[in-house]
Design a protein around this motif. Structure first.
Motif, PDB file in Angstrom:
ATOM      1  N   UNK A  36       8.909  -1.536  14.342  1.00 37.99           N
ATOM      2  CA  UNK A  36       9.052  -0.534  15.400  1.00 37.99           C
ATOM      3  C   UNK A  36       7.938   0.495  15.351  1.00 37.99           C
ATOM      4  N   UNK A  37       7.230   0.580  14.261  1.00 34.09           N
ATOM      5  CA  UNK A  37       6.153   1.558  14.167  1.00 34.09           C
ATOM      6  C   UNK A  37       6.016   2.110  12.771  1.00 34.09           C
ATOM      7  N   UNK A  38       4.898   2.787  12.541  1.00 38.44           N
ATOM      8  CA  UNK A  38       4.614   3.362  11.235  1.00 38.44           C
ATOM      9  C   UNK A  38       5.512   4.548  10.946  1.00 38.44           C
ATOM     10  N   UNK A  39       5.727   4.782   9.690  1.00 39.33           N
ATOM     11  CA  UNK A  39       6.446   5.962   9.223  1.00 39.33           C
ATOM     12  C   UNK A  39       5.513   7.152   9.367  1.00 39.33           C
ATOM     13  N   UNK A  51       0.820  -1.219   0.000  1.00 44.42           N
ATOM     14  CA  UNK A  51       0.000   0.000   0.000  1.00 44.42           C
ATOM     15  C   UNK A  51       0.853   1.268   0.000  1.00 44.42           C
ATOM     16  N   UNK A  52       2.178   1.100  -0.098  1.00 47.92           N
ATOM     17  CA  UNK A  52       3.128   2.224  -0.112  1.00 47.92           C
ATOM     18  C   UNK A  52       3.196   2.974   1.225  1.00 47.92           C
ATOM     19  N   UNK A  53       3.022   2.234   2.314  1.00 50.91           N
ATOM     20  CA  UNK A  53       3.229   2.820   3.632  1.00 50.91           C
ATOM     21  C   UNK A  53       4.588   2.356   4.141  1.00 50.91           C
ATOM     22  N   UNK A  54       5.227   3.186   4.949  1.00 55.26           N
ATOM     23  CA  UNK A  54       6.559   2.869   5.432  1.00 55.26           C
ATOM     24  C   UNK A  54       6.572   2.465   6.886  1.00 55.26           C
ATOM     25  N   UNK A  55       7.450   1.543   7.223  1.00 55.31           N
ATOM     26  CA  UNK A  55       7.617   1.054   8.586  1.00 55.31           C
ATOM     27  C   UNK A  55       9.093   0.930   8.886  1.00 55.31           C
TER      28      UNK A  55
END
Length: 64
Positions: free
Chosen positions: A55-58, A35-39
């Motif tokens: 570790x968490x969302x961008x 979905x083009x989300x960064x983590x």
């Protein structure tokens, strides 16, 4: 990712790269989802088979 990791580097990766894990350094990876989300992900070698823990969302909102 060579050199210093900056906000611009991360934005560029999200825009241009395929989903996957991208090494940043010292067992830290930046993961891009379908979905083009960064983590941020840390690789923890606690057994013979190293594990990856998110570790968490961008945060996509950056202060100016």
């Amino acid at each position: 990712m060579a050199g210093k990791t900056t906000t611009q580097n991360i934005k560029s990766m999200l825009k241009n790269n395929q989903p996957g894990y991208y090494p940043v350094g010292n067992s830290l990876y930046f993961r891009i989802s379908k979905e083009r989300t960064g983590f941020w992900v840390v690789r923890i070698p606690c057994t013979e088979n190293a594990e990856k823990s998110a570790c968490g969302n961008m945060i996509t909102k950056f202060s100016s």
